[in-house]
Design an enzyme around this catalytic site. Structure first.
Site, mmCIF file in Angstrom:
data_model
loop_
_atom_site.group_PDB
_atom_site.id
_atom_site.type_symbol
_atom_site.label_atom_id
_atom_site.label_comp_id
_atom_site.label_asym_id
_atom_site.label_seq_id
_atom_site.Cartn_x
_atom_site.Cartn_y
_atom_site.Cartn_z
ATOM 1 N N ASP A 139 0.835 -1.194 0.000
ATOM 2 C CA ASP A 139 0.000 0.000 0.000
ATOM 3 C C ASP A 139 0.871 1.246 0.000
ATOM 4 O OD1 ASP A 139 -2.294 1.448 -0.018
ATOM 5 O OD2 ASP A 139 -2.844 1.055 2.064
ATOM 6 N N GLY A 140 0.391 2.283 -0.640
ATOM 7 C CA GLY A 140 1.080 3.564 -0.587
ATOM 8 C C GLY A 140 1.640 4.049 -1.918
ATOM 9 N N SER A 185 -7.358 -6.011 -5.281
ATOM 10 C CA SER A 185 -8.406 -6.598 -4.447
ATOM 11 C C SER A 185 -9.743 -6.575 -5.172
ATOM 12 C CB SER A 185 -8.515 -5.850 -3.120
ATOM 13 O OG SER A 185 -9.345 -4.714 -3.261
ATOM 14 N N ASN A 232 -10.953 -3.162 -5.416
ATOM 15 C CA ASN A 232 -10.256 -2.141 -6.214
ATOM 16 C C ASN A 232 -11.011 -1.757 -7.495
ATOM 17 O OD1 ASN A 232 -6.911 -3.309 -5.323
ATOM 18 N ND2 ASN A 232 -8.052 -1.566 -4.511
ATOM 19 N N TRP A 233 -12.060 -2.510 -7.821
ATOM 20 C CA TRP A 233 -12.875 -2.155 -8.995
ATOM 21 C C TRP A 233 -13.576 -0.826 -8.799
ATOM 22 C CZ3 TRP A 233 -11.594 -4.833 -13.031
ATOM 23 C CH2 TRP A 233 -11.186 -6.173 -12.872
ATOM 24 N N ARG A 280 2.000 -4.982 6.333
ATOM 25 C CA ARG A 280 1.291 -3.947 5.590
ATOM 26 C C ARG A 280 2.094 -2.655 5.640
ATOM 27 N NH1 ARG A 280 -4.949 -2.428 4.804
ATOM 28 N NH2 ARG A 280 -4.604 -0.694 3.377
HETATM 29 C C1 IPE Z 1 -1.079 0.341 -4.111
HETATM 30 O O1 IPE Z 1 -1.212 1.502 -3.389
HETATM 31 C C2 IPE Z 1 -2.123 -0.684 -3.894
HETATM 32 C C3 IPE Z 1 -2.785 -1.196 -5.122
HETATM 33 C C4 IPE Z 1 -4.085 -1.407 -5.172
HETATM 34 C C5 IPE Z 1 -2.012 -1.502 -6.326
HETATM 35 P P1 IPE Z 1 -2.437 2.502 -3.479
HETATM 36 O O2 IPE Z 1 -2.814 2.727 -4.896
HETATM 37 O O3 IPE Z 1 -3.544 2.011 -2.591
HETATM 38 O O4 IPE Z 1 -1.778 3.811 -2.873
HETATM 39 P P2 IPE Z 1 -2.399 4.882 -1.878
HETATM 40 O O5 IPE Z 1 -3.086 4.148 -0.770
HETATM 41 O O6 IPE Z 1 -3.360 5.701 -2.676
HETATM 42 O O7 IPE Z 1 -1.230 5.668 -1.396
HETATM 43 MG MG MG Z 2 -4.093 2.347 -0.681
#
Ligand code: IPE
Ligand code: MG
Length: 214
Positions: free
Chosen positions: A2-3, A47, A50-51, A162
């Site tokens: 994440d991030g 995930s 994420n859709w 995480r």
């Molecule tokens: C990557 O980070 C996670 C994926 C779904 C690929 P993010 O896209 O969630 O990044 P942040 O949370 O906006 O910083």
């Molecule tokens: Mg994120």
């Protein structure tokens, strides 16, 4: 992982630049995991939730995924890395499914490290599918559910990391994390380096695991 988005934002770059940097981090960490002797590594790449993201970002992520498989498959094959994909990946676009099918087939005989990529993965969805399959065969027991999880055949989950300062599981490996050690770091995923993985492993080694016993 994440991030990525925040990593890009900090640099006034578009989110896709963060995802590209995230892929670089994946490459480096997968190599390090092999060198460190990890039996298995599971990466949460996309995930089932994420859709909800904008269409353009989803297509950027799918594009990066395809390019990653195409560019790195030879290295996996050469380094005895067995690829596994968990989640409802067969529901992805046909070209992605075909690429994955080929990658799974090419690395099926590999033994050193299992690299599992969670794609269109949600733990609740996984559990519903596993329980349904178990029920079709008879009693719903813990063993029967485990036998139908996407992670079947993988070693028990020891350590769950995480990045990016969020302190939640976000529907990742809920069943498997029952006795996993949890590790949270403020580092954004593109900044997560092999030394950070080593730091997590060092802390893991100092944890006392009792599994409900004394
Ligand atoms: C990557 O980070 C996670 C994926 C779904 C690929 P993010 O896209 O969630 O990044 P942040 O949370 O906006 O910083
Ligand atoms: Mg994120």
């Amino acid at each position: 992982m994440d991030g990525n988005g925040r990593w890009a934002k900090k640099r006034l770059l578009p989110r896709v630049a963060g995802h590209k940097a995230g892929v670089e981090a994946v490459r480096t960490i997968v190599r390090a995991a092999g060198d460190m002797g990890l039996e298995a590594l599971t990466l949460y790449a996309f995930s089932s939730e994420n859709w909800k993201r904008p269409e353009e970002e989803i297509s950027d992520l799918m594009g990066l995924m395809k390019r990653f498989i195409l560019s790195d498959l030879d290295e996996f094959a050469a380094n005895d890395v067995k690829l596994k994909v968990i989640g409802n990946w067969r529901a992805l676009a046909p070209d992605v499914v075909a690429l994955i099918d080929n990658a799974l087939e090419r690395t099926a005989g590999n033994k050193r490290t299992t690299l599992a990529v969670a794609l269109n993965y949600g733990a609740q969805d996984e559990l519903v599918r596993a329980a349904t399959a178990a029920a079709a065969e008879g009693a719903i027991t813990a063993e029967a559910i485990e036998a139908h999880l996407d992670t079947v055949g993988m070693p028990p989950l020891d350590l769950l990391i995480r990045t990016s300062g969020e302190v939640r599981l976000s529907n990742f490996l809920l069943w498997q994390s029952a006795y996993a050690e949890l590790y949270f770091t403020d580092q954004l995923w593109p900044d997560f380096k092999p030394a950070d993985l080593q730091a997590a492993l060092d802390q893991f080694a100092r944890r006392e695991r009792r599994y409900g016993g004394l």
